[in-house]
Every structure is written in C-alpha cells, then in structure tokens.
Design an enzyme around this catalytic site. Structure first.
Site: not given
Length: 205
Positions: A15, A70, A119, A136, A139, A164-165
């Site tokens: 993405f 995921g 993490s 990234d 979210h 990111h995002d």
C-alpha cells in the site's frame, strides 16, 4: 536519485505510493550510512525492498518486524482482506511466504533480517541504536501506540522516524498513525522534516 529496481514492484502486494517509496528510499540511503534501519509492518515486503536497496548500497541492514498474520483490517471479512494470502489449511492470514519470495527475488536475502514477532516482543531486549525506524504496523490506536513506544527512543540522535498513513481528516482514513505522529512532535524528541503524501518524516533531536 533514481532507484534501480531489481523486480517489477507492481507485482509486489502493498500500500505504498510511488512518491512515498521514493522518499523512504532517499531517507534510508542517508540514514544507512550511520547504522541499521528497522521497519515495523513489512506485509509482503514492498517497503522492505526500498529500504533494503538503500541499505545494500551502504553495506547496512534492515530489520523487518512483522508477525505476518495480518492486522485487524486484513482478517476474514475485513476491508483489506486478500484471499490469496489466507492459509485455509491453517485458518490464518499469512504473509510470510510471500514476503520471503519478494525479498529473495529482489536479491536482498543478505540485507533484510526478518523478525517474525510483535513490536513488544522484539523490542524487549533490543540494545542496538537505530539510524531509522519506519512504522507501518497495525492501525488500531493500541497497536500504533505500542509500535511508537517500543521504538521511538531506540533511534539514535540525528536518526529518522518515518510514519506511514497519516490522515489528518477522519473521513480520509484511520487516525492512529496521525496520533503517534502528533505524539512524536509533542514529545520534544523529534523535529518535522517533511510529509510526502501520507508519509511523515521526523528527525530525532
């Protein structure tokens, strides 16, 4: 500097927009002169390849952290679920096989160090200062906060934090990455460098 790509990046799931990829590469190319790079949220390796190509030129490495099952949005029935990445035999979303294939095809096996973990687990006994961290990962607010808290203070002075995002307006996208971007600015540890599309770049003070 134009990136010499070893594979067709259109065939790599991910993405990352082209302008974001270029900016990520340029930041990594400079940062890799000072030390290792780490990314959180590798998915199928699109961003990892750009970071890895920069590290390859500077004789550095990129640690690619992802549990490879995921994020929330990739699960069955969710908006970004990809059935091609779902292991029906195991009943889990699994990006690791695709990730390894892409890294191998890009000739980066000696540059990219996969860390298949969260993490929190990965950072628990981490002592190596990092020249650049790219966040990234998941979210959700909890996931983004965890990624930021685990890695922000492990960036060396003068090092880069990329997130990111970033979507300032809620109707444009999820707010968790933007929340940790604002947290980084408010911490006094970072100064803003640039925002390219949805990629925020900061430098550790």
């Amino acid at each position: 500097m134009k990136i010499a790509l070893p594979i067709d990046m259109n065939n790599v799931k991910g993405f990352l927009a082209d302008d974001e990829a270029q900016a990520l590469y340029q930041q990594a190319l400079s940062a890799a002169e000072s030390g290792a790079i780490l990314e959180v949220g590798s998915y199928c390796g699109k961003s990892t390849i750009y970071l890895g190509l920069a590290c390859q030129q500077k004789n550095s490495v990129v640690y690619a952290i992802d549990h490879h099952i995921g994020s929330e949005e990739h699960q069955l029935g969710e908006m970004f679920h990809d059935p091609e990445l779902f292991d029906s035999g195991e009943g889990v979303f699994d990006t690791f096989k695709e990730f390894r294939r892409n890294i191998r095809n890009a000739g980066l096996n000696d540059v990219v160090i996969p860390v298949v973990a969260t993490s929190e687990v990965s950072a628990k006994h981490w002592y190596t200062p990092l020249a650049m961290v790219f966040i990234d990962g998941g979210h959700s607010l909890d996931a983004a906060l965890c990624d930021y808290r685990c890695w922000a203070t492990k960036i060396m002075k003068g090092g880069i934090l990329a997130i990111h995002d970033l979507f300032p307006a809620p109707e444009e996208g999820g707010q968790a990455p933007y929340a940790i971007y604002k947290m980084a600015l408010a911490s006094g540890l970072f100064e803003p460098i640039a925002i390219i599309n949805t990629l925020g770049i900061l430098r550790r003070l």
